[in-house]
Write a protein that holds these residues in place. Structure first.
Motif, short mmCIF file in Angstrom:
data_model
loop_
_atom_site.label_atom_id
_atom_site.label_comp_id
_atom_site.label_asym_id
_atom_site.label_seq_id
_atom_site.Cartn_x
_atom_site.Cartn_y
_atom_site.Cartn_z
N ASP A 220 35.30 48.52 -26.13
CA ASP A 220 34.53 48.08 -27.30
C ASP A 220 35.46 47.54 -28.38
O ASP A 220 35.16 46.52 -29.02
N ASP A 223 36.61 44.05 -27.60
CA ASP A 223 35.51 43.09 -27.73
C ASP A 223 35.24 42.76 -29.20
O ASP A 223 35.07 41.59 -29.55
N TRP A 224 35.18 43.81 -30.06
CA TRP A 224 34.85 43.48 -31.45
C TRP A 224 36.01 42.80 -32.16
O TRP A 224 35.80 42.00 -33.08
N SER A 228 35.78 39.40 -34.16
CA SER A 228 36.30 39.27 -35.52
C SER A 228 37.26 38.09 -35.64
O SER A 228 37.23 37.35 -36.63
N TYR A 241 34.95 41.65 -41.72
CA TYR A 241 35.05 41.64 -40.25
C TYR A 241 36.24 42.41 -39.67
O TYR A 241 36.37 42.50 -38.46
N LEU A 244 34.91 46.18 -38.78
CA LEU A 244 33.51 45.80 -38.96
C LEU A 244 32.81 46.70 -39.97
O LEU A 244 33.05 47.90 -40.03
N ARG A 249 28.84 44.81 -37.81
CA ARG A 249 28.68 45.50 -36.53
C ARG A 249 27.36 45.10 -35.87
O ARG A 249 27.31 44.86 -34.66
N TYR A 252 27.84 41.72 -34.54
CA TYR A 252 28.67 41.80 -33.33
C TYR A 252 27.84 42.23 -32.12
O TYR A 252 28.00 41.68 -31.02
N GLU A 253 26.96 43.22 -32.29
CA GLU A 253 26.15 43.69 -31.18
C GLU A 253 25.26 42.58 -30.64
O GLU A 253 25.07 42.44 -29.42
N ARG A 256 27.58 40.23 -28.72
CA ARG A 256 27.98 40.79 -27.43
C ARG A 256 26.84 40.71 -26.41
O ARG A 256 27.05 40.40 -25.24
#
Length: 263
Positions: A220, A223-224, A228, A241, A244, A249, A252-253, A256
């Motif tokens: 995770d 990925d974030w 960012s 960012y 997050l 966030r 971001y979800e 993703r």
């Protein structure tokens, strides 16, 4: 009075020393960890209470190299003439832990070598490195020096060391002593079967039993951070960012989910 030219009395001690049996991590875990950087792994381990995972000192032999694999260990110790010395060059070394450990290499192994940061012992050279690759070894981390560096670089074998030397392994103060044992490398403890993650920032040792937890939290994180970077390149504010916020966030979800759907 004893004769100074007489042979040393030899202690009743057999070399090489070999540690006990151990299990390697499963190949899927290693494959999944390939997306995790050494920096992320180090940070996640620190958050879990493991504060000495970084192998300080060894640097990559080539730019851009990276490896994830299972640790197979080799321990050098100081020479003592009544037990072990480098006289006889490789004809002595072929009976040591250095030769023995190479016969135990399995595909996906990273050879981790304790050498006390020695500037004079060339722990691995071209011929041994070639055999290591042939056996399926994927990388070497040595808290000390290597020799034949140009030829090893041509092999494409990822190596992290403190430098190079023309010396062979037992030419000066150290001797290949034990394998499949715990080793101390750059201030970090490495057990046989631990996971090694090494890249341009250096090597990190992940305890095998914690590899799954590192993977779960690091995936995770990677990925974030990718998300960012993209938003910052687009002109977003750093404080929004990295890290997050609740709002970013949520963004971001959604991003993703869209990425997963696109695959």
């Amino acid at each position: 009075m004893s004769d100074p030219a007489a042979p040393f009395p030899r202690p009743a001690f057999e070399l090489p020393v070999r540690g006990g049996a151990y299990r390697r991590p499963d190949t899927q875990t290693l494959r999944d960890l390939e997306r995790v950087s050494s920096a992320t792994a180090c940070a996640k381990l620190h958050g879990m209470g493991i504060t000495r995972s970084f192998v300080e000192g060894p640097r990559p032999l080539a730019v851009g190299q990276r490896v994830v694999g299972s640790a197979i260990t080799l321990q050098f110790m100081p020479q003592r003439e009544d037990l072990a010395s480098g006289h006889g060059q490789e004809y002595v070394e072929r009976h040591t832990a250095l030769w023995h450990v190479l016969e135990e290499v399995k595909p996906g192994d990273v050879l981790v070598i304790q050498a006390f940061g020695s500037r004079y012992s060339g722990c691995i050279g071209d011929i041994l490195a070639r055999y290591f690759v042939k056996k399926g070894g994927v990388g070497i981390v040595v808290d000390g020096r290597i020799r034949d560096s140009d030829r090893i670089r041509e092999l494409g074998l990822p190596v992290w060391s403190t430098g190079t030397t023309p010396h062979y392994a037992s030419q000066t103060e150290l001797f290949p002593w034990a394998y499949d044992v715990p080793v101390a490398v750059g201030g970090a403890l490495c057990m046989p079967g631990d996971v090694v993650i090494a890249d341009g920032d250096g090597p990190v040792i992940v305890p095998q039993a914690m590899a799954g937890s590192v993977l779960e939290t690091a995936a995770d994180h990677e990925d974030w951070e990718a998300f960012s970077r993209r938003r910052l390149d687009e002109g977003a504010r750093l404080s929004d960012y990295y890290p997050l916020t609740p709002d970013s966030r949520e963004e971001y979800e959604l991003w993703r989910s869209a990425q997963a759907f696109a695959r």
